[in-house]
Design a protein around this motif. Sequence first.
Motif, PDB file in Angstrom:
ATOM      1  N   SER A  62       0.799  -1.225   0.000  1.00 48.64           N
ATOM      2  CA  SER A  62       0.000   0.000   0.000  1.00 48.64           C
ATOM      3  C   SER A  62       0.831   1.275   0.000  1.00 48.64           C
ATOM      4  O   SER A  62       0.295   2.359  -0.125  1.00 48.64           O
ATOM      5  N   PHE A  63       2.144   1.156   0.110  1.00 49.70           N
ATOM      6  CA  PHE A  63       2.984   2.350   0.209  1.00 49.70           C
ATOM      7  C   PHE A  63       2.821   3.278  -0.990  1.00 49.70           C
ATOM      8  O   PHE A  63       2.677   4.485  -0.840  1.00 49.70           O
ATOM      9  N   GLY A  64       2.819   2.738  -2.195  1.00 44.03           N
ATOM     10  CA  GLY A  64       2.711   3.558  -3.395  1.00 44.03           C
ATOM     11  C   GLY A  64       1.446   4.392  -3.451  1.00 44.03           C
ATOM     12  O   GLY A  64       1.441   5.494  -3.987  1.00 44.03           O
ATOM     13  N   ALA A  65       0.372   3.891  -2.859  1.00 46.88           N
ATOM     14  CA  ALA A  65      -0.902   4.603  -2.893  1.00 46.88           C
ATOM     15  C   ALA A  65      -0.925   5.826  -1.978  1.00 46.88           C
ATOM     16  O   ALA A  65      -1.631   6.794  -2.261  1.00 46.88           O
ATOM     17  N   ILE A  66      -0.148   5.794  -0.902  1.00 47.76           N
ATOM     18  CA  ILE A  66      -0.196   6.905   0.057  1.00 47.76           C
ATOM     19  C   ILE A  66       1.118   7.672   0.171  1.00 47.76           C
ATOM     20  O   ILE A  66       1.198   8.670   0.878  1.00 47.76           O
ATOM     21  N   ALA A  67       2.142   7.233  -0.512  1.00 48.42           N
ATOM     22  CA  ALA A  67       3.485   7.821  -0.356  1.00 48.42           C
ATOM     23  C   ALA A  67       3.493   9.333  -0.508  1.00 48.42           C
ATOM     24  O   ALA A  67       4.132  10.044   0.270  1.00 48.42           O
ATOM     25  N   ARG A  68       2.777   9.852  -1.487  1.00 44.61           N
ATOM     26  CA  ARG A  68       2.795  11.293  -1.762  1.00 44.61           C
ATOM     27  C   ARG A  68       1.893  12.095  -0.835  1.00 44.61           C
ATOM     28  O   ARG A  68       1.977  13.323  -0.801  1.00 44.61           O
ATOM     29  N   ASP A  69       1.019  11.419  -0.095  1.00 41.84           N
ATOM     30  CA  ASP A  69       0.128  12.101   0.839  1.00 41.84           C
ATOM     31  C   ASP A  69       0.626  12.017   2.281  1.00 41.84           C
ATOM     32  O   ASP A  69       0.096  12.689   3.155  1.00 41.84           O
ATOM     33  N   ALA A  70       1.616  11.185   2.519  1.00 39.92           N
ATOM     34  CA  ALA A  70       2.104  10.946   3.878  1.00 39.92           C
ATOM     35  C   ALA A  70       3.170  11.964   4.279  1.00 39.92           C
ATOM     36  O   ALA A  70       3.693  12.717   3.454  1.00 39.92           O
ATOM     37  N   ALA A  71       3.461  11.966   5.571  1.00 39.42           N
ATOM     38  CA  ALA A  71       4.568  12.743   6.121  1.00 39.42           C
ATOM     39  C   ALA A  71       5.546  11.735   6.718  1.00 39.42           C
ATOM     40  O   ALA A  71       5.176  10.586   7.006  1.00 39.42           O
ATOM     41  N   TYR A  72       6.778  12.162   6.945  1.00 38.09           N
ATOM     42  CA  TYR A  72       7.832  11.239   7.375  1.00 38.09           C
ATOM     43  C   TYR A  72       8.657  11.857   8.487  1.00 38.09           C
ATOM     44  O   TYR A  72       8.781  13.075   8.592  1.00 38.09           O
ATOM     45  N   LEU A  73       9.251  10.968   9.295  1.00 33.09           N
ATOM     46  CA  LEU A  73      10.077  11.382  10.422  1.00 33.09           C
ATOM     47  C   LEU A  73      11.153  10.328  10.641  1.00 33.09           C
ATOM     48  O   LEU A  73      10.883   9.122  10.545  1.00 33.09           O
ATOM     49  N   ALA A  74      12.361  10.768  10.931  1.00 35.32           N
ATOM     50  CA  ALA A  74      13.439   9.825  11.227  1.00 35.32           C
ATOM     51  C   ALA A  74      13.109   9.063  12.514  1.00 35.32           C
ATOM     52  O   ALA A  74      12.605   9.641  13.477  1.00 35.32           O
ATOM     53  N   SER A  75      13.396   7.778  12.522  1.00 33.80           N
ATOM     54  CA  SER A  75      13.221   6.980  13.736  1.00 33.80           C
ATOM     55  C   SER A  75      14.448   7.161  14.627  1.00 33.80           C
ATOM     56  O   SER A  75      15.445   7.764  14.215  1.00 33.80           O
ATOM     57  N   LYS A  76      14.392   6.612  15.809  1.00 31.69           N
ATOM     58  CA  LYS A  76      15.542   6.681  16.720  1.00 31.69           C
ATOM     59  C   LYS A  76      16.769   6.047  16.067  1.00 31.69           C
ATOM     60  O   LYS A  76      17.864   6.611  16.098  1.00 31.69           O
ATOM     61  N   ASP A  77      16.577   4.873  15.448  1.00 37.58           N
ATOM     62  CA  ASP A  77      17.687   4.206  14.754  1.00 37.58           C
ATOM     63  C   ASP A  77      18.210   5.058  13.596  1.00 37.58           C
ATOM     64  O   ASP A  77      19.411   5.120  13.362  1.00 37.58           O
ATOM     65  N   GLY A  78      17.297   5.700  12.885  1.00 38.71           N
ATOM     66  CA  GLY A  78      17.693   6.553  11.778  1.00 38.71           C
ATOM     67  C   GLY A  78      18.529   7.731  12.243  1.00 38.71           C
ATOM     68  O   GLY A  78      19.539   8.085  11.632  1.00 38.71           O
ATOM     69  N   LEU A  79      18.119   8.345  13.356  1.00 42.41           N
ATOM     70  CA  LEU A  79      18.878   9.472  13.902  1.00 42.41           C
ATOM     71  C   LEU A  79      20.256   9.024  14.371  1.00 42.41           C
ATOM     72  O   LEU A  79      21.248   9.725  14.151  1.00 42.41           O
ATOM     73  N   LEU A  80      20.312   7.856  14.998  1.00 38.27           N
ATOM     74  CA  LEU A  80      21.609   7.339  15.455  1.00 38.27           C
ATOM     75  C   LEU A  80      22.552   7.099  14.282  1.00 38.27           C
ATOM     76  O   LEU A  80      23.717   7.486  14.323  1.00 38.27           O
ATOM     77  N   GLN A  81      22.040   6.459  13.238  1.00 36.88           N
ATOM     78  CA  GLN A  81      22.891   6.193  12.078  1.00 36.88           C
ATOM     79  C   GLN A  81      23.291   7.492  11.380  1.00 36.88           C
ATOM     80  O   GLN A  81      24.425   7.635  10.929  1.00 36.88           O
ATOM     81  N   HIS A  82      22.368   8.436  11.314  1.00 38.00           N
ATOM     82  CA  HIS A  82      22.663   9.714  10.677  1.00 38.00           C
ATOM     83  C   HIS A  82      23.743  10.472  11.445  1.00 38.00           C
ATOM     84  O   HIS A  82      24.638  11.061  10.839  1.00 38.00           O
ATOM     85  N   ASN A  83      23.673  10.441  12.751  1.00 38.29           N
ATOM     86  CA  ASN A  83      24.609  11.207  13.568  1.00 38.29           C
ATOM     87  C   ASN A  83      25.958  10.528  13.780  1.00 38.29           C
ATOM     88  O   ASN A  83      26.903  11.164  14.210  1.00 38.29           O
ATOM     89  N   THR A  84      26.056   9.236  13.474  1.00 42.10           N
ATOM     90  CA  THR A  84      27.322   8.538  13.650  1.00 42.10           C
ATOM     91  C   THR A  84      28.061   8.322  12.343  1.00 42.10           C
ATOM     92  O   THR A  84      29.117   7.702  12.338  1.00 42.10           O
ATOM     93  N   ARG A  85      27.520   8.796  11.280  1.00 43.31           N
ATOM     94  CA  ARG A  85      28.184   8.639   9.979  1.00 43.31           C
ATOM     95  C   ARG A  85      29.305   9.628   9.823  1.00 43.31           C
ATOM     96  O   ARG A  85      29.291  10.737  10.160  1.00 43.31           O
TER      97      ARG A  85
END
Length: 85
Positions: A62-85
């Motif tokens: 179902s991702f393709g049907a709502i992808a353009r209408d949704a909003a997004y936020l980095a997860s805790k894991d995403g923030l950790l990986q982003h900040n340790t790169r």
Amino acid sequence: MTDPEYDLLDELYFVTPFRTLLQKTGLPVQELENQLRSLLEQGLIRSYWPDPDTELAYETTSFGAIARDAAYLASKDGLLQHNTR
């Protein structure tokens, strides 16, 4: 994590709608969808729909049907990986 994924995570410290991401990243629509899908599959971001307070579980079918209408936020894991790169 690829450079485009890193750059996208840089924009997701706050809940951000697809349209805003499209403007800020300058990525083509399909490329942005692909990057978001990849980050969702890795558990590095979360999606929100129909409003910024309602988290939507990622489903490949179902991702393709709502992808353009949704909003997004980095997860805790995403923030950790982003900040340790």
